[in-house]
Scaffold this active site. Structure first.
Site, PDB file in Angstrom:
ATOM      1  N   GLY A  39       0.878  -1.110  -0.008  1.00 21.37           N
ATOM      2  CA  GLY A  39      -0.104  -0.036  -0.055  1.00 21.37           C
ATOM      3  C   GLY A  39       0.777   1.347   0.125  1.00 21.37           C
ATOM      4  CB  SER A  40       3.847   2.218   1.869  1.00 24.41           C
ATOM      5  OG  SER A  40       3.357   1.934   3.200  1.00 24.41           O
TER       6      SER A  40
ATOM      7  CG  ASN B 118      -5.011   3.855   8.991  1.00 20.36           C
ATOM      8  OD1 ASN B 118      -5.276   4.848   8.529  1.00 20.36           O
ATOM      9  ND2 ASN B 118      -3.755   3.653   9.777  1.00 20.36           N
TER      10      ASN B 118
ATOM     11  CD  GLN C  11      -7.279  -0.501   7.466  1.00 18.78           C
ATOM     12  OE1 GLN C  11      -8.069  -1.410   7.901  1.00 18.78           O
ATOM     13  NE2 GLN C  11      -5.918  -0.626   7.849  1.00 18.78           N
TER      14      GLN C  11
ATOM     15  CB  SER D 214      -1.883  -3.389   1.211  1.00 17.72           C
ATOM     16  OG  SER D 214      -1.029  -4.131   1.615  1.00 17.72           O
TER      17      SER D 214
ATOM     18  CG  HIS E 252      -0.045  -6.672   5.082  1.00 19.50           C
ATOM     19  ND1 HIS E 252      -0.300  -6.338   6.308  1.00 19.50           N
ATOM     20  CD2 HIS E 252       0.234  -5.620   4.279  1.00 19.50           C
ATOM     21  CE1 HIS E 252       0.227  -4.955   6.382  1.00 19.50           C
ATOM     22  NE2 HIS E 252       0.582  -4.547   5.207  1.00 19.50           N
TER      23      HIS E 252
ATOM     24  CB  THR F  59      12.160 -10.059 -10.818  1.00 20.97           C
ATOM     25  OG1 THR F  59      13.567 -10.015 -11.676  1.00 20.97           O
ATOM     26  CG2 THR F  59      11.849 -11.463 -11.300  1.00 20.97           C
TER      27      THR F  59
ATOM     28  CB  CYS G 205       3.203   3.836  11.725  1.00 24.47           C
ATOM     29  SG  CYS G 205       2.324   3.134  10.403  1.00 24.47           S
TER      30      CYS G 205
END
Ligand code: PLP
Length: 395
Positions: free
Chosen positions: A70-71, A151, A179, A199, A201, A237, A324
């Site tokens: 996501g970042s 989030n 989210q 993202s 995860h 790759t 974070c």
């Protein structure tokens, strides 16, 4: 009992997603850029994954770029739209005060490069209105970037309305939907979204992989130069196992959105009702337009960090603010943005649920949290001052 209630930080991988990855470690391990059959099989898997992700968002496969998460998607989307604007002399950006750091810090860097950013106020309903976006638009606005859902506090923003306003004004609209994807039904065409970050995860896929949707015709700026992967816009790759795991997780999540959301929202609402009973507490986030899995509270007179440690000892994995900011003593920028004062913002708790949670776990949390809050307040000099009237309650 061990309860994982930190799904906004990351999720457990689904069995389907794990199974989808395995063949690309040991059998189909080729490089998609290779011309031989092992490489070409990997290439086919890559493009099949792209089609699956596109189908979940309602866009074309060629509008999907795979990233490291996501970042990276946020960074690339925002920089691209900003530099496209700058070439036409448009250097104004609209965003919100409660974006994820991947967005906020990118914007701060652009401010140093001469861009001007309007951060919309989020104190009313802990959300923004589409009208705020409309009012902030200028002749030189080149980008509106507003998260789909927050989030930390779970507010869901009026994305379709914002999209409509941006499309009419001819301004690029990016949304950090990390989210929301896999949890809320999204259709980028219907919602007039030009760019969207996701993202894996956060929806039971693997870490370190994500995607950026970019509407056809919007030029992208490279963050990583090198080979011609991802139509020359993201060198390196491809993470084939990760991408295949993400596509499988997303397909699975998107096929079950209504029932998962209903199940999770029931658990959320039980938690919110129960925790609201704690005196001098307050729910953070939009009470109506809210992620199915988000519960966020502030409790006056306690320290979020101690709360988390004691909850962990009782088997509850939760969070205060975002991962974070944990470990630092600064209160969350999100809680400050919605108007919580420092002392109150310090006593925050986020419980984020997924469809893997159960009602028994909710009951366990509802037992543990009030106990721990009462215990911490019993030792708190601040709480004593509040009780004796030396200090005024805020909540
Ligand atoms: C987790 C998260 C991100 C960052 O995604 P990564 O894949 O961890 O880089 C960005 N925005 C929001 C809203 C998030 O919740």
């Amino acid at each position: 009992m061990q309860v994982y209630a930190d799904n906004a930080a990351t999720t457990q991988m689904s069995k389907t997603a794990i199974a989808a990855m395995i063949p690309y470690f040991d059998k189909i391990y080729g490089n998609p850029s290779s011309l031989h059959s092992v490489g070409q099989e990997a290439k086919e898997a890559l493009e099949a994954a792209r089609s699956k992700v596109a189908a979940c968002l309602g866009c074309q496969p060629r509008e999907i770029y795979f990233t490291s998460g996501g970042s990276e998607a946020d960074n690339q989307a925002i920089r691209s739209a900003a530099y496209n604007g700058a070439r036409k002399g448009r250097k104004h950006i609209i965003s919100t005060a409660f974006e994820h750091h991947a967005v906020l810090h990118t914007l701060q860097r652009l401010e140093k490069e001469g861009f001007e950013v309007t951060y919309l106020d989020v104190r009313h309903n802990h959300n923004i209105t589409a009208q705020q976006v409309r009012d902030a638009l200028r002749e030189d606005t080149c980008l509106v970037t507003c998260m789909y859902a927050n989030n930390e506090i779970g507010s869901i923003l009026p994305i379709a309305e914002i999209g409509k306003i941006c499309r009419e004004a001819g301004v690029v609209f990016h949304t950090d939907a990390v989210q929301a994807v896999g949890h809320i039904a999204i259709d980028v065409a219907r919602e007039n979204i030009d760019m969207l970050s996701l993202s894996a995860h956060k929806f039971h896929g693997p870490k370190g992989v994500g995607a950026l949707y970019v509407r056809r015709g919007i030029p992208l700026t490279n963050l990583i130069d090198g080979g011609a992967q991802e139509r020359g816009k993201r060198a390196g790759t491809e993470n084939i196992p990760g991408i295949c795991g993400m596509a499988a997780a997303l397909e699975e999540a998107c096929a079950h959105i209504p029932e998962n959301a209903e199940k999770v929202a029931k658990m959320r609402d039980k938690l919110i009702a129960g925790l609201s009973q704690i005196p001098h507490s307050a729910l953070n986030g939009d009470p109506v337009h809210r992620l199915p899995g988000n519960v966020s509270f502030c409790f006056e007179g306690i320290e979020g960090e101690s709360l988390l440690l004691l909850l962990d000892a009782k088997g509850v994995c939760a969070s205060s603010g975002s991962a974070c900011t944990s470990g630092s003593l600064d209160p969350s920028h999100v809680l400050l943005a919605i108007g919580r004062v420092h002392d109150v913002a310090h006593g925050s708790l986020r419980l984020s649920l997924s469809e893997y949670n159960t009602m028994e776990e909710i009951d366990h949390i509802l037992q543990a949290v009030p106990e721990v809050v009462a215990y911490l307040r019993g030792m708190s000099p601040v709480w004593r001052d509040l009780q004796t009237g030396k200090r005024q309650y805020i909540l």
